[in-house]
Scaffold this motif. Structure first.
Motif, PDB file in Angstrom:
ATOM      1  N   LYS A 278       0.828  -1.193   0.000  1.00  0.00           N
ATOM      2  CA  LYS A 278       0.000   0.000   0.000  1.00  0.00           C
ATOM      3  C   LYS A 278       0.876   1.262   0.000  1.00  0.00           C
ATOM      4  O   LYS A 278       0.602   2.248  -0.714  1.00  0.00           O
ATOM      5  CB  LYS A 278      -0.910  -0.022   1.223  1.00  0.00           C
ATOM      6  N   ALA A 279       1.943   1.233   0.802  1.00  0.00           N
ATOM      7  CA  ALA A 279       2.849   2.385   0.833  1.00  0.00           C
ATOM      8  C   ALA A 279       3.545   2.583  -0.509  1.00  0.00           C
ATOM      9  O   ALA A 279       3.721   3.706  -0.997  1.00  0.00           O
ATOM     10  CB  ALA A 279       3.869   2.199   1.953  1.00  0.00           C
ATOM     11  N   ARG A 280       3.895   1.433  -1.091  1.00  0.00           N
ATOM     12  CA  ARG A 280       4.550   1.513  -2.392  1.00  0.00           C
ATOM     13  C   ARG A 280       3.596   2.073  -3.443  1.00  0.00           C
ATOM     14  O   ARG A 280       3.979   2.900  -4.283  1.00  0.00           O
ATOM     15  CB  ARG A 280       5.059   0.135  -2.807  1.00  0.00           C
ATOM     16  N   LEU A 281       2.323   1.621  -3.384  1.00  0.00           N
ATOM     17  CA  LEU A 281       1.353   2.132  -4.339  1.00  0.00           C
ATOM     18  C   LEU A 281       1.079   3.614  -4.119  1.00  0.00           C
ATOM     19  O   LEU A 281       0.847   4.380  -5.074  1.00  0.00           O
ATOM     20  CB  LEU A 281       0.054   1.328  -4.224  1.00  0.00           C
ATOM     21  N   ALA A 282       1.114   4.015  -2.835  1.00  0.00           N
ATOM     22  CA  ALA A 282       0.921   5.441  -2.551  1.00  0.00           C
ATOM     23  C   ALA A 282       2.054   6.273  -3.160  1.00  0.00           C
ATOM     24  O   ALA A 282       1.846   7.374  -3.705  1.00  0.00           O
ATOM     25  CB  ALA A 282       0.839   5.661  -1.049  1.00  0.00           C
ATOM     26  N   GLN A 283       3.275   5.733  -3.054  1.00  0.00           N
ATOM     27  CA  GLN A 283       4.402   6.420  -3.649  1.00  0.00           C
ATOM     28  C   GLN A 283       4.276   6.468  -5.162  1.00  0.00           C
ATOM     29  O   GLN A 283       4.553   7.488  -5.805  1.00  0.00           O
ATOM     30  CB  GLN A 283       5.716   5.725  -3.241  1.00  0.00           C
TER      31      GLN A 283
END
Length: 453
Positions: A278-283
């Motif tokens: 999720k954090a990666r997708l947010a980035q």
């Protein structure tokens, strides 16, 4: 590499559980065979008891019939004695009439001889004696008087003779009537003797039947005792098999808890991985420049959110199922609303309670809050559901003979919750099931107690 390790672990766990399930199936097969034998013995015992009741009723009926026969025998005996007295009385009357007839005949014969002698004398002397007798009188008036009295004497003799004849006829008629009555009494006496013989024969037949019934009843009582002993032994065999099932189930429960812990750790790891993703997708979202990339990210976010919701639901269900059970259970709820007990705990050594509903497919509910630890189905006993009511594993309830279970293994159930319906066993009454209460002591060996209702 991680997937291969997880797959290998799943294969090992599946093999272990397959072996455990096979052991459980073997134990359940033994339990099924033992229950079939117990039900056959119970049916045999019920049939023998019904036979004993029928024999007792027949014996009472035969004794009642024997009493009626004795009453009839006494009544006929009294009638026979009364008829014999009447016969003796009539015989005495006939003898008395015979004596009266002899006296009357003698008087009649004497007077007849006298009249005949006088008539012959008058005829032979051609009335000279009569005239001479009249001529001895001194005047005509004396003659008339003497003639008058001679006529009176002759008429009196003739009248007496006629009266004697009438008396003789009356006596003869009375004698004939008495003779007829005596014959009728003799016939009645013969009939009474014949009836007495028939009633005596009937009495002997009833006495023989009563002796035969008593012998048959004694044999049936011996069979009832033997069958009861065998049923008690079968109940003990069922209890031993059930103990083995509990032990095996305890081992499987420990394995289930271990797998639940592994599943919890796996979900936590997956949640961490999803958080990283999720954090990666947010980035990536920040760096996205085109709408197509943004749409793709939104779809992945929706999938992640759905997966998170699913994991939360699974965690909530797992938390509910694995939450500690209450330490105090209290009184058990009657598991069949509107039902009745047909075979109570302890009768003929029975360790369970047989409960019947008002009709087939009656709803069965949990007797207390607990966790379903086993659901077993076999072709003869139907569905058997075992529920543990505390985490210490010291109190269990068992429901056998059900169909269409509405719960699953490892599910947490509340008091009064529907768990299934009656009618699952083809060898038992469709509106009946068996209810067991097991208490496991410190040694690990359970005992079976009354449910308290």
């Amino acid at each position: 590499m991680m997937k291969k390790t997880l797959l290998l672990t799943l294969l090992l766990v599946s093999g272990a559980f397959a072996q455990s399930n096979q052991q459980l199936q073997n134990l359940e097969e033994k339990l099924r065979q033992a229950r079939i034998i117990r039900e056959q013995q119970q049916r045999r015992l019920d049939d023998l008891k019904l036979g004993l009741q029928a024999l007792s009723i027949q014996e009472q009926t035969a004794l009642g019939t024997l009493g009626d026969v004795n009453s009839r025998l006494q009544k006929l005996e009294k009638e026979r004695q009364s008829v014999e007295k009447d016969i003796d009385f009539k015989k005495a009357q006939i003898a008395n009439l015979d004596s009266q007839l002899e006296v009357t005949d003698a008087r009649n014969a004497r007077l007849t001889t006298q009249v005949q002698t006088m008539m012959v004398t008058l005829y032979r002397e051609k009335s000279n004696l009569y005239i001479e007798l009249l001529g001895q009188e001194k005047n005509f008036y004396d003659v008339l008087i003497r003639r008058h009295y001679l006529d009176i004497l002759s008429k009196q003799d003739l009248s007496v003779i006629e009266d004697l004849k009438k008396t003789k006829k009356q006596l003869a008629d009375q004698k004939a009537q008495l003779a007829k009555l005596s014959a009728e009494l003799n016939t009645l006496q013969a009939d009474l003797i014949k009836k007495l013989d028939a009633v005596k024969a009937e009495k002997a037949k009833q006495q023989q039947a009563i002796r035969a019934l008593k012998q048959t009843k004694a044999g049936q009582q011996a069979l009832v005792y033997q069958t009861s002993e065998a049923a008690v032994q079968t109940q003990q065999d069922i209890a031993n098999i059930f103990n083995s099932i509990l032990n095996e189930r305890a081992r499987i429960e420990a394995e289930r808890r271990r797998r639940a812990e592994e599943e919890r750790l796996r979900r936590e790891a997956e949640q961490r991985r999803l958080a990283e993703q999720k954090a990666r997708l947010a980035q990536q979202q920040k760096l996205a420049r085109i709408k197509a990339e943004q749409d793709r990210i939104k779809k992945e976010q929706a999938a992640i959110q759905a997966r998170e919701t699913q994991l939360k639901q699974q965690a909530a269900v797992s938390a509910k199922n694995n939450a500690p059970l209450p330490t105090s259970v209290g009184a058990l709820t009657f598991p069949l609303k509107g039902g009745r007990i047909v075979v109570p705990y302890g009768r003929n050594g029975q360790l369970s309670t047989s409960i019947a509903g008002g009709q087939a497919n009656s709803p069965v509910v949990a007797a207390a809050e607990g966790r379903v630890i086993s659901i077993t189905v076999n072709p003869n006993l139907g569905t058997l559901i075992m529920i543990a009511h505390n985490d210490a594993g010291t109190l269990y309830t068992i429901y056998s003979g059900l169909q269409s279970p509405t719960v699953r293994a490892d599910q947490r159930v509340s008091r009064g919750q529907l768990i299934g319906y009656t009618g699952g066993s083809p060898v038992s009454d469709p509106n009946t099931f068996d209810f067991w209460v097991a208490v496991q002591n410190g040694s690990g060996k359970p005992s079976y107690i009354s449910p308290g209702f």
